[in-house]
Design a protein around this motif. Structure first.
Motif, mmCIF file in Angstrom:
data_model
loop_
_atom_site.group_PDB
_atom_site.id
_atom_site.type_symbol
_atom_site.label_atom_id
_atom_site.label_comp_id
_atom_site.label_asym_id
_atom_site.label_seq_id
_atom_site.Cartn_x
_atom_site.Cartn_y
_atom_site.Cartn_z
ATOM 1 N N MET A 97 0.851 -1.191 0.000
ATOM 2 C CA MET A 97 0.000 0.000 0.000
ATOM 3 C C MET A 97 0.879 1.231 0.000
ATOM 4 O O MET A 97 1.858 1.312 0.727
ATOM 5 C CB MET A 97 -0.885 0.006 1.252
ATOM 6 C CG MET A 97 -1.737 1.271 1.370
ATOM 7 S SD MET A 97 -2.714 1.292 2.880
ATOM 8 C CE MET A 97 -1.426 1.504 4.098
ATOM 9 N N VAL A 98 0.509 2.200 -0.795
ATOM 10 C CA VAL A 98 1.197 3.480 -0.817
ATOM 11 C C VAL A 98 0.246 4.521 -0.252
ATOM 12 O O VAL A 98 -0.928 4.554 -0.599
ATOM 13 C CB VAL A 98 1.588 3.864 -2.262
ATOM 14 C CG1 VAL A 98 2.293 5.200 -2.271
ATOM 15 C CG2 VAL A 98 2.459 2.791 -2.867
ATOM 16 N N HIS A 99 0.735 5.350 0.656
ATOM 17 C CA HIS A 99 -0.142 6.376 1.196
ATOM 18 C C HIS A 99 0.562 7.715 1.189
ATOM 19 O O HIS A 99 1.781 7.802 1.258
ATOM 20 C CB HIS A 99 -0.611 6.025 2.615
ATOM 21 C CG HIS A 99 0.481 5.975 3.631
ATOM 22 N ND1 HIS A 99 1.294 4.872 3.801
ATOM 23 C CD2 HIS A 99 0.903 6.893 4.527
ATOM 24 C CE1 HIS A 99 2.160 5.100 4.764
ATOM 25 N NE2 HIS A 99 1.955 6.327 5.220
ATOM 26 N N LEU A 100 -0.232 8.774 1.088
ATOM 27 C CA LEU A 100 0.291 10.132 1.172
ATOM 28 C C LEU A 100 0.279 10.534 2.632
ATOM 29 O O LEU A 100 -0.713 10.363 3.322
ATOM 30 C CB LEU A 100 -0.591 11.095 0.365
ATOM 31 C CG LEU A 100 -0.668 10.842 -1.142
ATOM 32 C CD1 LEU A 100 -1.609 11.850 -1.776
ATOM 33 C CD2 LEU A 100 0.704 10.943 -1.771
ATOM 34 N N ALA A 101 1.386 11.085 3.088
ATOM 35 C CA ALA A 101 1.442 11.497 4.484
ATOM 36 C C ALA A 101 2.216 12.795 4.607
ATOM 37 O O ALA A 101 3.259 12.953 4.012
ATOM 38 C CB ALA A 101 2.112 10.422 5.334
ATOM 39 N N GLY A 102 1.674 13.740 5.343
ATOM 40 C CA GLY A 102 2.424 14.948 5.627
ATOM 41 C C GLY A 102 3.354 14.676 6.799
ATOM 42 O O GLY A 102 2.861 14.469 7.887
ATOM 43 N N ILE A 103 4.578 14.624 6.623
ATOM 44 C CA ILE A 103 5.441 14.317 7.759
ATOM 45 C C ILE A 103 6.222 15.574 8.154
ATOM 46 O O ILE A 103 5.859 16.609 7.763
ATOM 47 C CB ILE A 103 6.416 13.176 7.395
ATOM 48 C CG1 ILE A 103 5.667 12.002 6.849
ATOM 49 C CG2 ILE A 103 7.177 12.773 8.578
ATOM 50 C CD1 ILE A 103 6.527 10.839 6.476
ATOM 51 N N PRO A 142 -2.475 8.617 -5.475
ATOM 52 C CA PRO A 142 -1.144 8.175 -5.032
ATOM 53 C C PRO A 142 -0.421 7.424 -6.141
ATOM 54 O O PRO A 142 -1.049 6.817 -7.013
ATOM 55 C CB PRO A 142 -1.450 7.244 -3.852
ATOM 56 C CG PRO A 142 -2.843 7.601 -3.428
ATOM 57 C CD PRO A 142 -3.550 8.021 -4.679
ATOM 58 N N PRO A 143 0.895 7.435 -6.133
ATOM 59 C CA PRO A 143 1.663 6.696 -7.142
ATOM 60 C C PRO A 143 1.591 5.196 -6.884
ATOM 61 O O PRO A 143 1.272 4.759 -5.778
ATOM 62 C CB PRO A 143 3.095 7.214 -6.946
ATOM 63 C CG PRO A 143 3.136 7.609 -5.499
ATOM 64 C CD PRO A 143 1.773 8.153 -5.191
ATOM 65 N N GLY A 144 1.901 4.421 -7.920
ATOM 66 C CA GLY A 144 2.031 2.990 -7.732
ATOM 67 C C GLY A 144 3.360 2.676 -7.069
ATOM 68 O O GLY A 144 4.220 3.546 -6.926
ATOM 69 N N GLY A 188 10.197 3.467 2.041
ATOM 70 C CA GLY A 188 10.812 4.772 2.255
ATOM 71 C C GLY A 188 9.822 5.898 2.069
ATOM 72 O O GLY A 188 8.628 5.671 1.843
ATOM 73 N N THR A 189 10.310 7.129 2.166
ATOM 74 C CA THR A 189 9.470 8.316 2.011
ATOM 75 C C THR A 189 10.163 9.313 1.099
ATOM 76 O O THR A 189 11.341 9.624 1.294
ATOM 77 C CB THR A 189 9.191 8.986 3.364
ATOM 78 O OG1 THR A 189 8.533 8.060 4.234
ATOM 79 C CG2 THR A 189 8.301 10.215 3.193
ATOM 80 N N ALA A 190 9.434 9.791 0.102
ATOM 81 C CA ALA A 190 9.923 10.830 -0.802
ATOM 82 C C ALA A 190 9.270 12.151 -0.394
ATOM 83 O O ALA A 190 8.036 12.241 -0.328
ATOM 84 C CB ALA A 190 9.583 10.493 -2.247
ATOM 85 N N MET A 246 7.158 11.809 -8.364
ATOM 86 C CA MET A 246 7.040 13.028 -9.170
ATOM 87 C C MET A 246 6.127 12.814 -10.373
ATOM 88 O O MET A 246 5.378 13.720 -10.766
ATOM 89 C CB MET A 246 8.423 13.502 -9.606
ATOM 90 C CG MET A 246 9.264 14.067 -8.469
ATOM 91 S SD MET A 246 10.785 14.911 -9.033
ATOM 92 C CE MET A 246 11.674 13.552 -9.788
ATOM 93 N N ALA A 247 6.174 11.618 -10.977
ATOM 94 C CA ALA A 247 5.304 11.334 -12.118
ATOM 95 C C ALA A 247 3.838 11.432 -11.708
ATOM 96 O O ALA A 247 3.004 11.968 -12.446
ATOM 97 C CB ALA A 247 5.619 9.949 -12.686
ATOM 98 N N ALA A 248 3.522 10.914 -10.518
ATOM 99 C CA ALA A 248 2.146 11.002 -10.033
ATOM 100 C C ALA A 248 1.777 12.441 -9.702
ATOM 101 O O ALA A 248 0.671 12.906 -10.022
ATOM 102 C CB ALA A 248 1.974 10.109 -8.804
#
Length: 314
Positions: free
Chosen positions: A1-7, A163-165, A177-179, A222-224
């Motif tokens: 699972m990929v999730h968006l997170a404000g860290i 979210p990206p794949g 990891g986290t980008a 970045m592509a997403a």
């Protein structure tokens, strides 16, 4: 699972947690956390290839501590209340509370007069192995912005953010990891440009392999992001800007393995880069991965009260 997170990455403010004047409980906590760091790295999903030892020495463990701070009219901290301190590792709540109590902020003015104020806080606590099972703990960054407290019409919000794949090669290798993205949002809400500020990896491999995984996560995120759309602010001081730059961390993690609040996340931090179009650097003490989870964070913006003292309270 990929999730968006404000860290929320900047200079390190050391706290002296490893100094000899700390209590026995604190010292035991340091040793225990250091042992945990070594243990987690020992089972990292990576082949122990040539060069991996040097990378492992760069490993850090971090967790974010959130709460609320009451600021007096002269800028001193009157009190601090941490969120669910019982979920934090032993000694961390007292450690953070003691340092926050020594902070001083620029007085908050209302109609030109100093007023007592309440602000949210998100602090990044980082542990670095010192060897011999010990770990130096410091507060590296802190954020005092509360995006959700700003009316939606006055801030940049997400409209469509798929979210990206997961990069196949990273998934097959068990890499997480986290980008940390910087996204330039145009007046119509489209993305004018995007850059990766930093990629932190939860794996230990040789330098060449680490760079490959960072590139995969950065390229995929970045592509997403280039296809995302945002809702620009329509009222307030931000509404007249020619464009906006926001931070959006993108976490690549497997289902059920995303770090929980109060638990150490072991990772190898990547180098930090900033594009030419990014705004001026944030205030001292700012760190992208200190940002609280969730939300879209305006870059280069004064976020909450201004801290005048170092993060260690000295």
């Amino acid at each position: 699972m990929v999730h968006l997170a404000g860290i929320v990455c900047g200079g390190q403010a050391r706290t002296g947690l490893t100094s000899r004047d700390e209590g026995d409980v604190m010292k035991q906590g340091i040793i225990w956390r250091g042992a945990l760091l070594v243990a987690v790295l020992a089972i990292a999903q990576s082949a122990l290839a040539q060069g991996v030892a040097a990378v492992r020495k760069q490993a850090e463990a971090s967790l974010r501590v959130t709460g609320s701070i009451n600021i007096a009219t002269d800028g001193r901290v009157e009190s601090v209340e941490l969120d669910t301190p019982e979920k934090l590792p032993k000694g961390i709540a007292a450690f953070v509370g003691r340092n926050v109590a020594g902070w001083t902020f620029e007085p908050v003015l209302v109609d030109g007069k100093p007023r007592r104020a309440l602000t949210r806080m998100s602090a990044l606590v980082v542990g670095k192995s010192l060897g011999d099972g010990q770990m130096e703990v410091s507060i590296r960054g802190a954020d005092f912005g509360d995006d959700q407290a700003i009316p939606e019409a006055e801030r940049v919000s997400g409209r469509q953010m798929k979210p990206p794949g997961y990069p196949m090669a990273a998934a097959q290798s068990g890499v997480q990891g986290t980008a940390y993205l910087l996204v330039k949002v145009e007046r119509d809400g489209s993305v004018g440009d995007v850059a990766t500020e930093q990629v932190n990896l939860r794996i230990a491999a040789n330098e060449a392999q680490m760079n490959q995984h960072r590139e995969r996560f950065a390229r995929t995120a970045m592509a997403a992001a280039r296809k995302w759309t945002f809702a620009p602010p329509t009222v307030g001081e931000q509404a007249t800007q020619p464009h906006w730059v926001v931070r959006v961390p993108v976490a690549f993690s497997f289902q059920g393995q995303a770090p929980r609040y109060g638990t150490w996340e072991v990772y190898v931090p990547g180098p930090r880069a900033r594009p030419m179009w990014a705004p001026d650097e944030e205030a001292p003490g700012f760190s992208p991965d200190a940002l609280a989870d969730g939300g879209i964070h305006l870059a280069g913006e004064k976020r909450g009260p201004r801290l005048l003292t170092p993060l260690d309270g000295a």
